[in-house]
Design a protein around this motif. Structure first.
Motif, PDB file in Angstrom:
ATOM      1  N   CYS A 280      67.008  32.208  67.972  1.00 24.94           N
ATOM      2  CA  CYS A 280      66.572  33.087  69.058  1.00 24.94           C
ATOM      3  C   CYS A 280      67.444  34.337  69.125  1.00 24.94           C
ATOM      4  O   CYS A 280      66.941  35.429  69.426  1.00 24.94           O
ATOM      5  N   HIS A 281      68.729  34.215  68.865  1.00 26.91           N
ATOM      6  CA  HIS A 281      69.574  35.406  68.764  1.00 26.91           C
ATOM      7  C   HIS A 281      69.100  36.285  67.603  1.00 26.91           C
ATOM      8  O   HIS A 281      69.097  37.523  67.707  1.00 26.91           O
ATOM      9  N   GLU A 282      68.720  35.646  66.497  1.00 25.77           N
ATOM     10  CA  GLU A 282      68.204  36.405  65.354  1.00 25.77           C
ATOM     11  C   GLU A 282      66.937  37.172  65.747  1.00 25.77           C
ATOM     12  O   GLU A 282      66.783  38.355  65.406  1.00 25.77           O
ATOM     13  N   TRP A 283      66.036  36.495  66.464  1.00 24.88           N
ATOM     14  CA  TRP A 283      64.831  37.174  66.926  1.00 24.88           C
ATOM     15  C   TRP A 283      65.179  38.359  67.829  1.00 24.88           C
ATOM     16  O   TRP A 283      64.565  39.423  67.738  1.00 24.88           O
ATOM     17  N   THR A 284      66.173  38.167  68.680  1.00 30.21           N
ATOM     18  CA  THR A 284      66.598  39.281  69.532  1.00 30.21           C
ATOM     19  C   THR A 284      67.059  40.450  68.672  1.00 30.21           C
ATOM     20  O   THR A 284      66.738  41.611  68.952  1.00 30.21           O
ATOM     21  N   GLY A 285      67.796  40.169  67.608  1.00 35.40           N
ATOM     22  CA  GLY A 285      68.201  41.225  66.686  1.00 35.40           C
ATOM     23  C   GLY A 285      67.016  41.916  66.059  1.00 35.40           C
ATOM     24  O   GLY A 285      67.002  43.148  65.911  1.00 35.40           O
ATOM     25  N   ASP A 286      65.982  41.152  65.713  1.00 38.10           N
ATOM     26  CA  ASP A 286      64.777  41.743  65.128  1.00 38.10           C
ATOM     27  C   ASP A 286      64.112  42.702  66.110  1.00 38.10           C
ATOM     28  O   ASP A 286      63.699  43.814  65.739  1.00 38.10           O
ATOM     29  N   PHE A 287      63.994  42.266  67.356  1.00 42.36           N
ATOM     30  CA  PHE A 287      63.341  43.118  68.350  1.00 42.36           C
ATOM     31  C   PHE A 287      64.214  44.328  68.710  1.00 42.36           C
ATOM     32  O   PHE A 287      63.681  45.416  68.955  1.00 42.36           O
ATOM     33  N   ARG A 288      65.524  44.153  68.722  1.00 43.62           N
ATOM     34  CA  ARG A 288      66.399  45.316  68.930  1.00 43.62           C
ATOM     35  C   ARG A 288      66.241  46.308  67.774  1.00 43.62           C
ATOM     36  O   ARG A 288      66.235  47.527  67.990  1.00 43.62           O
ATOM     37  N   SER A 289      66.104  45.793  66.566  1.00 40.24           N
ATOM     38  CA  SER A 289      65.874  46.666  65.408  1.00 40.24           C
ATOM     39  C   SER A 289      64.560  47.406  65.559  1.00 40.24           C
ATOM     40  O   SER A 289      64.463  48.605  65.281  1.00 40.24           O
ATOM     41  N   LEU A 290      63.531  46.705  65.993  1.00 41.52           N
ATOM     42  CA  LEU A 290      62.228  47.317  66.212  1.00 41.52           C
ATOM     43  C   LEU A 290      62.317  48.454  67.220  1.00 41.52           C
ATOM     44  O   LEU A 290      61.673  49.500  67.062  1.00 41.52           O
ATOM     45  N   ALA A 291      63.136  48.263  68.240  1.00 42.27           N
ATOM     46  CA  ALA A 291      63.283  49.266  69.280  1.00 42.27           C
ATOM     47  C   ALA A 291      64.245  50.386  68.897  1.00 42.27           C
ATOM     48  O   ALA A 291      64.413  51.337  69.661  1.00 42.27           O
ATOM     49  N   GLY A 292      64.888  50.268  67.735  1.00 39.09           N
ATOM     50  CA  GLY A 292      65.810  51.305  67.281  1.00 39.09           C
ATOM     51  C   GLY A 292      67.192  51.232  67.889  1.00 39.09           C
ATOM     52  O   GLY A 292      67.942  52.204  67.836  1.00 39.09           O
ATOM     53  N   ASP A 293      67.550  50.067  68.443  1.00 38.49           N
ATOM     54  CA  ASP A 293      68.850  49.889  69.091  1.00 38.49           C
ATOM     55  C   ASP A 293      69.795  49.209  68.105  1.00 38.49           C
ATOM     56  O   ASP A 293      70.002  47.997  68.150  1.00 38.49           O
ATOM     57  N   ALA A 294      70.378  49.992  67.206  1.00 42.71           N
ATOM     58  CA  ALA A 294      71.132  49.437  66.083  1.00 42.71           C
ATOM     59  C   ALA A 294      72.356  48.650  66.533  1.00 42.71           C
ATOM     60  O   ALA A 294      72.653  47.572  65.997  1.00 42.71           O
ATOM     61  N   ASP A 295      73.096  49.156  67.502  1.00 41.59           N
ATOM     62  CA  ASP A 295      74.331  48.489  67.923  1.00 41.59           C
ATOM     63  C   ASP A 295      74.042  47.134  68.553  1.00 41.59           C
ATOM     64  O   ASP A 295      74.707  46.128  68.242  1.00 41.59           O
ATOM     65  N   ARG A 296      73.053  47.081  69.432  1.00 46.13           N
ATOM     66  CA  ARG A 296      72.748  45.813  70.088  1.00 46.13           C
ATOM     67  C   ARG A 296      72.052  44.852  69.127  1.00 46.13           C
ATOM     68  O   ARG A 296      72.200  43.630  69.254  1.00 46.13           O
ATOM     69  N   ALA A 297      71.337  45.384  68.145  1.00 44.79           N
ATOM     70  CA  ALA A 297      70.776  44.528  67.101  1.00 44.79           C
ATOM     71  C   ALA A 297      71.897  43.864  66.309  1.00 44.79           C
ATOM     72  O   ALA A 297      71.861  42.659  66.051  1.00 44.79           O
ATOM     73  N   ALA A 298      72.889  44.654  65.921  1.00 44.89           N
ATOM     74  CA  ALA A 298      74.018  44.107  65.161  1.00 44.89           C
ATOM     75  C   ALA A 298      74.736  43.027  65.953  1.00 44.89           C
ATOM     76  O   ALA A 298      75.132  41.982  65.400  1.00 44.89           O
ATOM     77  N   ALA A 299      74.918  43.249  67.260  1.00 44.88           N
ATOM     78  CA  ALA A 299      75.583  42.250  68.096  1.00 44.88           C
ATOM     79  C   ALA A 299      74.774  40.958  68.162  1.00 44.88           C
ATOM     80  O   ALA A 299      75.335  39.852  68.116  1.00 44.88           O
ATOM     81  N   ALA A 300      73.449  41.085  68.261  1.00 42.16           N
ATOM     82  CA  ALA A 300      72.602  39.895  68.289  1.00 42.16           C
ATOM     83  C   ALA A 300      72.669  39.141  66.965  1.00 42.16           C
ATOM     84  O   ALA A 300      72.725  37.900  66.942  1.00 42.16           O
ATOM     85  N   TYR A 301      72.673  39.874  65.860  1.00 43.36           N
ATOM     86  CA  TYR A 301      72.784  39.223  64.558  1.00 43.36           C
ATOM     87  C   TYR A 301      74.146  38.538  64.402  1.00 43.36           C
ATOM     88  O   TYR A 301      74.227  37.463  63.787  1.00 43.36           O
ATOM     89  N   ASP A 302      75.184  39.136  64.932  1.00 39.69           N
ATOM     90  CA  ASP A 302      76.497  38.479  64.899  1.00 39.69           C
ATOM     91  C   ASP A 302      76.452  37.154  65.655  1.00 39.69           C
ATOM     92  O   ASP A 302      77.018  36.150  65.200  1.00 39.69           O
ATOM     93  N   ARG A 303      75.791  37.156  66.822  1.00 39.42           N
ATOM     94  CA  ARG A 303      75.682  35.910  67.588  1.00 39.42           C
ATOM     95  C   ARG A 303      74.866  34.873  66.814  1.00 39.42           C
ATOM     96  O   ARG A 303      75.187  33.676  66.839  1.00 39.42           O
ATOM     97  N   ALA A 304      73.815  35.333  66.123  1.00 35.64           N
ATOM     98  CA  ALA A 304      73.023  34.406  65.316  1.00 35.64           C
ATOM     99  C   ALA A 304      73.862  33.815  64.188  1.00 35.64           C
ATOM    100  O   ALA A 304      73.832  32.595  63.949  1.00 35.64           O
ATOM    101  N   ALA A 305      74.614  34.662  63.496  1.00 36.18           N
ATOM    102  CA  ALA A 305      75.443  34.179  62.388  1.00 36.18           C
ATOM    103  C   ALA A 305      76.476  33.170  62.883  1.00 36.18           C
ATOM    104  O   ALA A 305      76.692  32.125  62.249  1.00 36.18           O
TER     105      ALA A 305
END
Length: 257
Positions: free
Chosen positions: A115-140
């Motif tokens: 679910c954190h990974e999905w959040t990163g995907d949607f942040r990427s879709l919205a163009g929010d690179a920093d918050r996408a990276a943070a979500a991917y870190d939480r997923a990892a």
């Protein structure tokens, strides 16, 4: 493999919303495709179409990946159509849905990390690179802490498989496959998946926007089929999907010859 009896598009009266979205992609009607993917997500959450599993059913909770993927693809379609505000709306809905599932529905650590990974995907879709990276870190971190015995097997379960399908749909034809997304080491499949998305997903999305095109997902495919010919590019490699036959090369509805 199944196909309709002829080329092109037949009657759409009995199609579900996902199939309608796919057909809209073949005619470059991307705003319409976004609407249909949105309805596919809503119907899927309510158990009204697709896999017919409700989002809050604990026995089938991971199937929420397919409505999440539909929201993501809806957002991609809106971006391709130039409707960035609507794309951000779908991204916001996806973030809320994935967060709600993580906190209140899913009970396995791998699924909560997904679910954190999905959040990163949607942040990427919205163009929010920093918050996408943070979500991917939480997923990892979540995948590492869960440390499942067979990481690659988790990628075939609905919550993650739906995300795989959505990412692969951003690249057509023949550019990406499961190995590109997950690497060659099964033990690192989940970690590689997150690193791939963190480094590549935004650029894959931008290519779709710049190209002005999103291809249909793969259904059943055949190469060099003499019975069909694409009216747009002349190819006879075909994709049987959404109860129709599309060109595997340019995504147009093909004609039977």
């Amino acid at each position: 493999m199944t196909s309709n009896s002829g080329g092109g598009h037949g009657d759409e009266g009995e199609l579900n919303h996902r199939d309608r979205a796919i057909r809209a992609l073949s005619t470059h009607a991307y705003a319409d495709a976004g609407d249909e993917y949105t309805l596919a997500a809503y119907g899927g959450l309510a158990g009204l179409e697709g896999r017919r599993r409700e989002a809050f059913d604990p026995d089938d909770a991971g199937w929420v990946g397919y409505p999440l993927a539909a929201l993501f693809l809806a957002g991609v379609c809106y971006r391709v159509a130039g409707a960035d505000n609507r794309a951000r709306n779908r991204a916001g809905q996806g973030i809320l849905l994935s967060s709600d599932q993580r906190e209140h529905v899913l009970d396995h650590a791998v699924e909560r990390a997904a679910c954190h990974e999905w959040t990163g995907d949607f942040r990427s879709l919205a163009g929010d690179a920093d918050r996408a990276a943070a979500a991917y870190d939480r997923a990892a971190d979540g995948y590492a802490a869960a440390d499942p015995d067979a990481p690659a097997e988790w990628t075939t379960r609905p919550l993650l498989q739906a995300g795989t399908d959505a990412v692969l749909q951003l690249s057509r034809p023949d550019d990406l496959d499961w190995g590109d997304l997950h690497g060659s080491s099964g033990s690192d499949a989940l970690g590689h998946r997150v690193r791939f998305k963190r480094s590549r997903l935004r650029s894959l999305l931008q290519v779709r926007v710049d190209d002005g095109r999103l291809f249909a997902p793969r259904g059943s495919t055949e190469y060099g089929v003499d019975a069909f010919r694409c009216p747009d590019c002349g190819a006879n490699d075909v994709n049987y999907v959404a109860e129709t036959v599309l060109c595997l090369r340019c995504n147009a509805a093909v004609d039977r010859v």
